[in-house]
Motif scaffolding. Structure first.
Motif, PDB file in Angstrom:
ATOM      1  N   VAL A  20       0.838  -1.192   0.000  1.00  0.00           N
ATOM      2  CA  VAL A  20       0.000   0.000   0.000  1.00  0.00           C
ATOM      3  C   VAL A  20       0.870   1.238   0.000  1.00  0.00           C
ATOM      4  O   VAL A  20       0.749   2.091  -0.864  1.00  0.00           O
ATOM      5  N   ALA A  21       1.774   1.305   0.962  1.00  0.00           N
ATOM      6  CA  ALA A  21       2.613   2.495   1.050  1.00  0.00           C
ATOM      7  C   ALA A  21       3.608   2.566  -0.087  1.00  0.00           C
ATOM      8  O   ALA A  21       3.773   3.611  -0.711  1.00  0.00           O
ATOM      9  N   THR A  22       4.277   1.460  -0.378  1.00  0.00           N
ATOM     10  CA  THR A  22       5.310   1.512  -1.405  1.00  0.00           C
ATOM     11  C   THR A  22       4.726   1.634  -2.786  1.00  0.00           C
ATOM     12  O   THR A  22       5.251   2.354  -3.621  1.00  0.00           O
ATOM     13  N   GLY A  23       3.624   0.943  -3.041  1.00  0.00           N
ATOM     14  CA  GLY A  23       3.010   1.024  -4.364  1.00  0.00           C
ATOM     15  C   GLY A  23       2.498   2.415  -4.651  1.00  0.00           C
ATOM     16  O   GLY A  23       2.716   2.966  -5.724  1.00  0.00           O
ATOM     17  N   VAL A  24       1.811   3.004  -3.685  1.00  0.00           N
ATOM     18  CA  VAL A  24       1.297   4.352  -3.874  1.00  0.00           C
ATOM     19  C   VAL A  24       2.450   5.325  -4.000  1.00  0.00           C
ATOM     20  O   VAL A  24       2.451   6.209  -4.855  1.00  0.00           O
ATOM     21  N   SER A  25       3.475   5.140  -3.175  1.00  0.00           N
ATOM     22  CA  SER A  25       4.630   6.031  -3.228  1.00  0.00           C
ATOM     23  C   SER A  25       5.338   5.936  -4.560  1.00  0.00           C
ATOM     24  O   SER A  25       5.705   6.948  -5.156  1.00  0.00           O
ATOM     25  N   ALA A  26       5.559   4.715  -5.050  1.00  0.00           N
ATOM     26  CA  ALA A  26       6.267   4.536  -6.310  1.00  0.00           C
ATOM     27  C   ALA A  26       5.461   5.073  -7.473  1.00  0.00           C
ATOM     28  O   ALA A  26       6.033   5.545  -8.457  1.00  0.00           O
ATOM     29  N   GLN A  27       4.152   5.034  -7.379  1.00  0.00           N
ATOM     30  CA  GLN A  27       3.303   5.484  -8.470  1.00  0.00           C
ATOM     31  C   GLN A  27       3.137   6.987  -8.476  1.00  0.00           C
ATOM     32  O   GLN A  27       2.725   7.562  -9.471  1.00  0.00           O
ATOM     33  N   SER A  28       3.424   7.641  -7.413  1.00  0.00           N
ATOM     34  CA  SER A  28       3.088   9.047  -7.285  1.00  0.00           C
ATOM     35  C   SER A  28       4.316   9.941  -7.376  1.00  0.00           C
ATOM     36  O   SER A  28       4.988  10.203  -6.400  1.00  0.00           O
ATOM     37  N   ASN A  29       4.590  10.415  -8.567  1.00  0.00           N
ATOM     38  CA  ASN A  29       5.697  11.356  -8.729  1.00  0.00           C
ATOM     39  C   ASN A  29       5.411  12.650  -7.991  1.00  0.00           C
ATOM     40  O   ASN A  29       6.335  13.308  -7.516  1.00  0.00           O
ATOM     41  N   GLY A  30       4.150  13.002  -7.885  1.00  0.00           N
ATOM     42  CA  GLY A  30       3.786  14.221  -7.173  1.00  0.00           C
ATOM     43  C   GLY A  30       4.204  14.182  -5.722  1.00  0.00           C
ATOM     44  O   GLY A  30       4.665  15.179  -5.174  1.00  0.00           O
ATOM     45  N   MET A  31       4.066  13.020  -5.087  1.00  0.00           N
ATOM     46  CA  MET A  31       4.468  12.913  -3.695  1.00  0.00           C
ATOM     47  C   MET A  31       5.980  13.020  -3.555  1.00  0.00           C
ATOM     48  O   MET A  31       6.479  13.609  -2.610  1.00  0.00           O
ATOM     49  N   ARG A  32       6.708  12.440  -4.516  1.00  0.00           N
ATOM     50  CA  ARG A  32       8.165  12.573  -4.487  1.00  0.00           C
ATOM     51  C   ARG A  32       8.552  14.041  -4.633  1.00  0.00           C
ATOM     52  O   ARG A  32       9.454  14.516  -3.962  1.00  0.00           O
ATOM     53  N   ASP A  33       7.865  14.735  -5.517  1.00  0.00           N
ATOM     54  CA  ASP A  33       8.142  16.155  -5.706  1.00  0.00           C
ATOM     55  C   ASP A  33       7.860  16.933  -4.429  1.00  0.00           C
ATOM     56  O   ASP A  33       8.615  17.834  -4.067  1.00  0.00           O
ATOM     57  N   ASP A  34       6.772  16.572  -3.735  1.00  0.00           N
ATOM     58  CA  ASP A  34       6.452  17.236  -2.469  1.00  0.00           C
ATOM     59  C   ASP A  34       7.550  17.011  -1.442  1.00  0.00           C
ATOM     60  O   ASP A  34       7.950  17.935  -0.732  1.00  0.00           O
ATOM     61  N   ARG A  35       8.052  15.761  -1.367  1.00  0.00           N
ATOM     62  CA  ARG A  35       9.115  15.459  -0.409  1.00  0.00           C
ATOM     63  C   ARG A  35      10.385  16.213  -0.762  1.00  0.00           C
ATOM     64  O   ARG A  35      11.099  16.694   0.113  1.00  0.00           O
ATOM     65  N   ARG A  36      10.684  16.290  -2.050  1.00  0.00           N
ATOM     66  CA  ARG A  36      11.868  17.053  -2.469  1.00  0.00           C
ATOM     67  C   ARG A  36      11.722  18.519  -2.103  1.00  0.00           C
ATOM     68  O   ARG A  36      12.672  19.154  -1.654  1.00  0.00           O
ATOM     69  N   ALA A  37      10.521  19.061  -2.287  1.00  0.00           N
ATOM     70  CA  ALA A  37      10.281  20.460  -1.928  1.00  0.00           C
ATOM     71  C   ALA A  37      10.447  20.672  -0.426  1.00  0.00           C
ATOM     72  O   ALA A  37      11.041  21.666   0.004  1.00  0.00           O
ATOM     73  N   GLU A  38       9.935  19.720   0.378  1.00  0.00           N
ATOM     74  CA  GLU A  38      10.108  19.816   1.830  1.00  0.00           C
ATOM     75  C   GLU A  38      11.582  19.785   2.207  1.00  0.00           C
ATOM     76  O   GLU A  38      12.035  20.561   3.049  1.00  0.00           O
ATOM     77  N   MET A  39      12.326  18.877   1.563  1.00  0.00           N
ATOM     78  CA  MET A  39      13.753  18.767   1.855  1.00  0.00           C
ATOM     79  C   MET A  39      14.473  20.061   1.469  1.00  0.00           C
ATOM     80  O   MET A  39      15.312  20.563   2.222  1.00  0.00           O
ATOM     81  N   PHE A  40      14.116  20.606   0.316  1.00  0.00           N
ATOM     82  CA  PHE A  40      14.747  21.850  -0.118  1.00  0.00           C
ATOM     83  C   PHE A  40      14.472  22.960   0.896  1.00  0.00           C
ATOM     84  O   PHE A  40      15.382  23.717   1.259  1.00  0.00           O
TER      85      PHE A  40
END
Length: 152
Positions: A20-40
């Protein structure tokens, strides 16, 4: 059942459970972008829209962030707190992604609505032969970490 088969069965069960978590995470580039923005934002200490070498080095210093009292030593409590903070952040992101009714909690129905075992199996079965080999399973786990080219 051989120990190799037991390990394989355990890994498949773990993948399905955490899928559930990994599949949704891997499918969602938007969430990765959000995490990158938070890190920045965390790295940009002076909030000027750019990260200097000094800010980057300070942000990359995990030891300093974990050393809550600044004594130059990491205690079990400090390490535990660091892990707890990460777990809470992951849980909050998961609820944000999956909480379709906005109540701040996840029901089984909300989780099941986002999980498609057939799609997960299709992604694991890289050669489309209807079965998942140990190699395909291992490659999929590597792919989750972004190291496998051509993720399906």
């Amino acid at each position: 059942m051989t120990s190799k088969m037991q390990v394989s069965a355990f890994l498949i069960a773990a993948l399905m459970t955490t899928g559930v978590a990994t599949g949704v995470s891997a499918q969602s580039n938007g969430m990765r972008d959000d995490r990158r923005a938070e890190m920045f934002q965390r790295l940009d200490a002076d909030n000027n829209g750019s990260v200097s070498a000094e800010e980057f080095a300070a942000g990359a210093d995990r030891f300093a962030r974990a050393d809550a009292n600044g004594d130059g030593l990491l205690t079990a409590a400090e390490l535990s707190a660091l892990g707890q903070d990460r777990a809470e952040q992951r849980a909050a992101r998961m609820i944000e992604r999956l909480d379709s009714n906005g109540d701040g909690a996840l029901s089984k129905a909300e989780i099941d609505a986002r999980r498609d075992p057939a799609r997960m199996f299709e992604r694991l079965d890289a050669n489309d032969d209807g079965v998942v080999s140990e190699e395909e399973f291992a490659d999929a786990r590597i792919g989750h970490r972004g190291k496998r080219p051509g993720n399906r």
